[in-house]
Design an enzyme around this catalytic site. Structure first.
Site, short mmCIF file in Angstrom:
data_model
loop_
_atom_site.label_atom_id
_atom_site.label_comp_id
_atom_site.label_asym_id
_atom_site.label_seq_id
_atom_site.Cartn_x
_atom_site.Cartn_y
_atom_site.Cartn_z
CG HIS A 128 -6.98 -4.01 -1.77
ND1 HIS A 128 -6.62 -2.81 -1.22
CD2 HIS A 128 -6.17 -4.19 -2.84
CE1 HIS A 128 -5.63 -2.27 -1.93
NE2 HIS A 128 -5.33 -3.09 -2.92
CG ASP A 159 -9.94 -1.41 -1.20
OD1 ASP A 159 -8.97 -1.69 -0.47
OD2 ASP A 159 -9.83 -1.22 -2.42
CD GLU A 187 -2.22 -1.72 -4.80
OE1 GLU A 187 -1.55 -0.77 -5.25
OE2 GLU A 187 -3.26 -1.57 -4.12
#
Length: 763
Positions: free
Chosen positions: A265, A194, A329
Site C-alpha cells: 500500500h 495508502d 495485502e
C-alpha cells in the site's frame, strides 16, 4: 401558597412511581445501575464543584458544562470547593473506582461523580449528560435519581478512520471524536497513508504531502468541465493540526493511533520518492484506483532510514503506546521478480518473500520499541513469523486473533464483514455508496467479542474490538459520519458492556435518546435503516399495491394516505395496501410514541409501480458487488451523483418476473462509471461484448444465458458524462420471464451502468 405547595407535593408523589418504573437510558449499558426515587433538577443555576487545585477534574467539569450547553442550552458554573449546605449541586470527587471506572450517584439533593482517575471522572460526566439528554428539548431537566457503578469490558474500544482514500476535514474528525467520546469509545485508529495518498506532513520529506497529498480523480470527474484541465483533489494534515487533534481527542479520553503502511500500500510515497521502490517511474495517475496495488518498498538501508525518519516524526506527534504499520495485502510480485530482492532473501537466510516481510516488520519494530512504543499491524504480519513484541489486529475473520493469542501475543478483533463500516446498513435506497453486503446495526451489536474458538487463556490476549471505515466509496465528510453512526453506538456497547448485561431489545428502546444525543453533538447519523421502505407494484383493477418494510424492523410502521404527517396515532401498517393512482403515501417508524427517522413519501403511480432502481434489481453475480457513483459530479467535491449497484466482475442486472404476454416498452436511465480497480489478472476474466454501434447498446435477454430479445442503441446516452435515457420495445413472448440486462462497450473504461429501468405497457 399552602395550596400550591400541596398541589406540588401531590404531583411529586404521583410522579415518583412512574419515574422509578422507567429504565435508565444509558449507552453503553453500565455494569450496575439502579433507579431511585425522585429526580435531580438541573437548571442554569446548577453549579459543578471540584476540589481546589484539581486541574483534571476542573477540565472534566468544564467539558460537562459545555456538553450540557450544546444539548440543552444550559451552562452550569464550575467552582472549586465543597457545595454549600443544602445546595443541590454536581460534585466531581476523587476516589473509588480506578482506571476508566466510575460511580455516579444522582439524588434530589445533589449529584456525585466519583473516580480515581481522570478517565473515570470523564465517563461519569458522560453518563450524567446522557441522563440529562433524552430528547432534543432545551432548558432545565429532571434527571432521574439513580446509582451507577461502571467499568469497561475491554481496554481497546476502537474505530478506524481511513483518511487516505478520501480526506476528511479537521472539523469532521472532531465531530467523530465527540460522537465516540459520548459513548465511551477510547481509540481512534487513523489511517493516514495508502496507495492513493499520503496525508500527514513530514518535515524531512516535504514531497510526501506536496506531491502525494493530492491526486486526479478517475473518469470525467477528473477534469474541469469548463477548462478540461486535471482536477487537483485531496488534502493534507499539517503537524500543527495533528497536534491539535491529538490534544482534542486526549481531553475526551481518546488515544489516536496513527497508521503508516508498509511494505505494501505504498504507491503514494513511491510516487514522491521513487528510489524507495522497485519501479523507476511508479504511475502517479493510478492513485485514483481502488484495490490491491503491486507496489512495495524495497529493502535497502536507505529505505529503512526513510521509514525511521518518518516514524520518528510520527511518534513525536502521537504519544500513543501503539504505532500501526499496516502490513496487509502486500502483493509480493515485485519482490519475486527482483534479482536484488531474491539475493537479499538468500543473504538473510529467510524462506521466501513472506519471510522477508517478517524480517522487514521486525526491523521496523526494533526502531519503534527503541522509542518506548509498541508495534501493531494487520493479521498478515503473522505470515513468515511474528515480530517479537507485536500486537495483531485481526481483520480476516478471527483466525488472526487465534493465531496471535496462541503465540502469546495481544490482539484486537476487527473482522470483516461485520465490523467493516464501508458496507451499507440496510437495503434502503437512501443508503450512501459502499459495499453492497449489509452489516446492520443489529449485526454489529450481536458481534461475539469472545468467540468459542478462543480458549479462556487466549481470550486474555483480546485487548478489545474495533470497527473500520474504509473510504474508497465514501467520498464526502457527511457520508463518513453516516457510515459510522449509529453503528459505532452498537459497537460501544459491545466493547464496554459485559456480555450478560447486553440485550438487543433493551438497546433498541434507547435508540430515540441516542439519536437525539448524536444530533445534539452535530453528528450526521444514518436514519435510513429505521425508516420505512416502500415497494410499489401494479395491483388489481388499476390500483397500486404498496408494501412497507424497514431495514431493522424496530418499532411500528405507521402511515397516512390523506396527506397528513404520520403520528403515533396513525394507522399501523400490517399488510400490503391497495392505493388509487395518484395517492400520496406517507410513512414513518415509531418506537412507542417516539418517531425513529424521517417521514418517507411516495406517490402511487403506474410509472412508479413499473420502475426499479439498479439497487432494487438482482445482480447477476456477487464477485465484487458495489454501490458506487457516476463519474460526473454536479456540484464539485460534495455534489450529488447517481449511485449504481454493480458487480464489477459481471456488470449485469436481472428484472425478476416480467410479463411479456403483451407489448412492453423498456426505458432505461444509464450512466458511466470509471473502471478504476486494481485486481490484477482477474481483470482478464471480465467479459466485454463488442458494440455494433459507436456508443454501444443495452442488451435484453430471457435469463442470463437465454435468447437475446432486444438490442437498444445507447447513442448520446452512452457518451456521458452524466445520465442519459434510452428506450425500446420488447417483443411479445408467452408467460412471465426474468430479464437479463447487459451492455456492449468498446472497453471496460468507462463502464456503462444501469441507474433505473421502467417497463410500461404499449409501444
Amino acid at each position: 401558597m399552602i395550596k400550591v405547595l400541596l398541589l406540588a407535593t401531590a404531583a411529586m408523589a404521583f410522579a415518583v412511581p412512574v419515574l422509578a418504573a422507567e429504565p435508565l437510558s444509558l449507552t453503553p449499558a453500565p455494569a450496575k445501575a439502579e433507579r431511585a426515587d425522585g429526580v435531580f433538577r438541573l437548571t442554569a443555576a446548577t453549579r459543578i464543584h471540584v476540589a481546589k487545585g484539581d486541574v483534571e477534574a476542573r477540565g472534566v467539569a468544564l467539558q460537562l458544562a459545555d456538553l450540557l450547553h450544546r444539548a440543552r442550552g444550559l451552562r452550569p458554573m464550575v467552582v472549586e470547593g465543597e457545595p454549600a449546605a443544602g445546595e443541590a449541586a454536581i460534585s466531581l470527587v476523587r476516589g473509588g473506582p480506578d482506571g476508566e471506572g466510575y460511580a455516579l450517584d444522582v439524588a434530589p439533593g445533589g449529584v456525585k461523580i466519583t473516580a480515581l482517575k481522570r478517565a473515570g471522572l470523564f465517563y461519569g460526566a458522560v453518563s450524567l449528560w446522557q441522563l440529562a439528554v433524552q430528547d432534543d428539548s432545551k432548558g432545565p431537566v429532571d434527571v432521574p435519581a439513580a446509582k451507577v457503578e461502571d467499568a469497561p469490558r475491554f481496554a481497546w474500544r476502537g474505530f478506524m478512520l481511513d483518511s487516505a482514500r478520501h480526506y476528511q476535514s479537521v472539523e469532521t474528525i472532531r465531530t467523530i471524536i465527540d460522537g465516540m467520546a459520548a459513548h465511551k469509545l477510547n481509540t481512534l485508529h487513523w489511517h493516514l497513508v495508502d496507495d492513493q495518498a499520503w496525508r500527514i506532513e513530514i518535515k524531512k520529506y516535504p514531497k510526501l504531502t506536496q506531491v502525494s497529498g493530492w491526486r486526479q480523480p478517475a473518469g470525467a470527474a477528473g477534469r474541469d468541465p469548463k477548462t478540461g484541465k486535471p482536477v487537483r483533489y485531496g488534502g493534507i494534515y499539517t503537524q500543527d493540526q495533528v497536534r491539535d487533534l491529538v490534544a482534542y481527542a486526549a481531553a475526551r479520553n481518546i488515544t489516536i493511533v496513527p497508521e503508516i503502511e508498509m511494505p505494501g500500500h505504498a504507491l503514494a510515497p513511491l510516487v514522491a520518492y521513487p528510489k524507495l521502490g522497485l519501479t523507476p517511474n511508479p504511475p502517479a495517475l493510478a492513485r485514483h484506483d481502488w484495490g490491491i496495488f503491486p507496489y512495495l518498498y524495497n529493502v535497502e538501508d536507505g529505505t529503512f532510514d526513510f521509514l525511521n525518519d518518518v516514524l520518528d516524526e510520527v511518534m513525536d506527534l502521537f504519544p500513543s503506546e501503539y504505532i500501526h504499520v499496516g502490513g496487509d495485502e502486500a502483493v509480493k510480485d515485485q519482490w519475486k521478480a527482483s534479482p536484488v530482492i531474491q539475493a537479499k532473501i538468500k543473504e538473510l537466510g529467510v524462506k521466501d518473500e513472506h519471510g522477508l516481510q517478517s524480517w522487514f516488520i521486525q526491523r521496523v519494530e526494533k526502531h519503534i520499541n527503541g522509542r518506548g512504543r509498541r508495534l501493531i499491524g494487520w493479521d498478515e504480519i503473522l505470515e513468515g513469523g511474528l515480530a517479537p513484541n507485536a500486537t495483531v489486529m485481526s481483520w480476516r475473520g478471527i483466525d488472526g486473533a487465534i493465531a496471535a493469542a496462541s503465540q502469546g501475543h495481544d490482539t484486537v478483533l476487527s473482522p470483516e464483514p461485520t465490523l467493516y463500516f464501508d458496507r451499507r446498513q440496510s437495503a434502503s435506497l437512501d443508503e450512501p455508496p459502499g459495499r453492497i453486503i449489509i452489516s446492520s446495526l443489529k449485526d454489529v451489536y450481536q458481534f461475539d467479542a469472545a468467540p468459542d474458538a478462543l480458549t479462556a487463556d487466549q481470550r486474555k490476549h483480546i485487548l478489545g474490538v474495533q470497527a473500520n471505515l474504509w473510504t474508497e466509496h465514501v467520498r464526502t465528510d457527511e457520508r463518513a459520519q453516516l457510515m459510522a453512526f449509529p453503528r459505532l453506538v452498537a459497537l460501544a456497547e459491545t466493547a464496554w458492556t459485559k456480555e450478560e448485561r447486553r440485550d438487543w431489545d433493551g438497546f433498541t428502546t434507547r435508540l430515540p435518546a441516542e439519536m437525539a444525543r448524536l444530533k445534539a453533538l452535530g453528528v450526521a447519523a444514518d436514519t435510513a435503516p429505521f425508516e420505512p421502505q416502500a415497494t410499489l407494484r401494479p395491483g388489481q383493477g388499476g390500483a397500486i399495491a404498496a408494501s412497507l418494510s424497514s431495514g431493522l424492523a424496530i418499532g411500528q410502521l405507521r402511515y397516512t394516505t390523506d396527506g397528513a404527517e404520520p403520528t403515533a396515532a396513525s394507522p399501523a401498517y400490517g399488510e400490503a395496501l391497495s392505493l388509487k393512482a395518484g395517492t400520496v403515501l406517507k410513512a414513518r417508524s415509531f418506537l412507542g410514541e417516539q418517531p425513529l427517522g424521517r417521514t418517507r413519501v411516495w406517490t402511487a403511480t403506474e410509472l412508479a409501480a413499473n420502475t426499479r432502481e439498479s439497487r432494487q434489481l438482482e445482480l447477476c453475480g456477487a464477485a465484487i458487488p458495489l454501490m458506487f457513483e457516476d463519474d460526473a459530479p454536479k456540484n464539485g467535491r460534495d455534489g450529488d451523483r447517481a449511485v449504481f449497484a454493480i458487480d464489477v466482475m459481471n456488470p449485469c442486472w436481472i428484472w425478476k418476473g416480467a410479463d411479456l404476454s403483451k407489448p412492453l416498452t423498456l426505458t432505461a436511465r444509464v450512466g458511466q462509471a470509471p473502471w478504476n480497480f486494481q485486481i490484477g489478472a482477474a481483470k482478464d476474466q471480465i467479459v466485454v461484448r463488442k458494440p455494433a454501434t459507436p456508443d454501444g447498446e443495452l442488451e435484453v435477454r430471457l435469463g442470463c444465458k437465454g435468447e437475446r430479445i432486444a438490442v437498444i442503441p445507447l447513442g448520446k446516452a452512452g457518451r456521458g458524462p452524466g445520465l442519459g435515457t434510452v428506450s425500446g420495445v420488447l417483443p411479445v413472448r408467452e408467460g412471465v420471464h426474468d430479464l437479463c440486462l447487459t451492455f456492449t462497450a468498446k472497453s471496460l473504461d468507462p463502464m456503462p451502468a444501469l441507474d433505473r429501468v421502467s417497463l410500461t405497457a404499449g409501444q
